[in-house]
Structure formats: structure tokens, C-alpha cells
Design an enzyme around this catalytic site. Structure first.
Site, short mmCIF file in Angstrom:
data_model
loop_
_atom_site.label_atom_id
_atom_site.label_comp_id
_atom_site.label_asym_id
_atom_site.label_seq_id
_atom_site.Cartn_x
_atom_site.Cartn_y
_atom_site.Cartn_z
N ARG A 67 -6.24 -0.36 2.03
CA ARG A 67 -5.05 0.31 2.56
C ARG A 67 -5.02 0.45 4.07
O ARG A 67 -3.96 0.56 4.64
CB ARG A 67 -4.85 1.69 1.95
CG ARG A 67 -4.49 1.69 0.53
CD ARG A 67 -4.28 3.08 0.09
NE ARG A 67 -5.44 3.88 0.43
CZ ARG A 67 -5.98 4.77 -0.35
NH1 ARG A 67 -5.46 5.03 -1.50
NH2 ARG A 67 -7.04 5.43 0.02
N ASP A 68 -6.14 0.52 4.71
CA ASP A 68 -6.16 0.71 6.16
C ASP A 68 -7.18 -0.24 6.76
O ASP A 68 -8.09 0.17 7.47
CB ASP A 68 -6.50 2.18 6.47
CG ASP A 68 -6.24 2.53 7.93
OD1 ASP A 68 -5.49 1.79 8.60
OD2 ASP A 68 -6.80 3.53 8.40
#
Length: 139
Positions: A67-68
Site C-alpha cells: 500500500r505504501d
């Protein structure tokens, strides 16, 4: 799992604020590597990219989304890149609220769906990997 920092501890299963503690592998962050080497030779970028892609593929097969994905969560260890943060949830458990709360506004590595605060899945990680590779090749 190769390519992911070893998990040392985690929050209890039903903790309202989940957390994970991972080891910090020896090496330099990908951020520092990029600052020192970019634009990097294509063979070095290819090897780094292939290793990260293999790690992401394995995580994605298990339903995990980073996600990041950005250079600060990758350590360039002696044996290859190692992810030090792989998020806290599986893609089938993510909501738009969860995904939106975890994105850094304006991150150059954030996918369009992250910036729009919509559903995030494995494709967001591939977008981040693409930006990392572009940054490594172009400086």
C-alpha cells in the site's frame, strides 16, 4: 520470507490499533541508494526491480498489499532489496477508509486510486514499483 524483513513481534489479534515490529536489515535504504546512484545503470536497476517484483508477487499471492511502497521502506541489503514495512491488512480486509487513512498525501509513489482515496489493491504496489524503477533510471 525472502525479501521481507523478519517479523519480531505484533499486536494482539483484536487490538484496535494493530502494529508490527520488524527487524531492521543491514544496508542502506533505497532512498539513499537512489540519491547516490540515480540515474543508475540499467543492469543494477533490472536486478533490483526483478527482486522487488518477485517479493511483491509472493506477497500478493498471499493477499497482502504493501500500500505504501516507496524507497524509504526498502533496504538495499547485501543479498538484495528487503521490504521493511508491508502494511497491516490483507486486500480482502481493506476498506476505502482504511486505505485512505494510510496514504501520505502527495507522495510521488502513491497510485491514483490512493490519492483519490478509493479502494486499493495489488495494482497500487505495481504502480509504486514502476515509479521506483523510473526514478532509478532517470534520477
Amino acid at each position: 520470507m525472502p525479501g521481507v524483513a523478519r517479523l519480531l513481534d505484533r499486536s494482539p489479534e483484536h487490538d484496535p490499533e494493530p502494529w508490527r515490529l520488524r527487524e531492521e536489515p543491514e544496508g542502506t535504504t533505497l532512498q539513499d541508494w537512489l540519491e547516490a546512484r540515480a540515474p543508475a545503470p540499467i543492469d543494477a536497476v533490472s536486478a533490483m526491480g526483478a527482486s522487488l517484483a518477485d517479493t511483491l508477487h509472493t506477497l500478493h499471492q498471499r493477499g497482502v498489499v504493501v500500500r505504501d511502497l516507496h524507497p524509504r521502506v526498502v533496504v538495499m541489503a547485501e543479498h538484495g532489496p528487503v521490504l521493511t514495512d508491508i502494511g497491516l491488512a490483507r486486500v480482502d480486509l481493506l476498506s476505502t477508509r482504511t486505505a485512505a487513512s494510510l496514504v501520505l498525501e502527495g507522495s510521488p509513489y502513491a497510485s491514483p486510486e490512493q490519492l483519490r482515496k478509493t479502494f486499493v489493491d495489488q495494482r497500487s504496489d505495481l504502480y509504486g514499483l514502476g515509479v521506483i524503477l523510473w526514478s532509478a533510471l532517470t534520477g
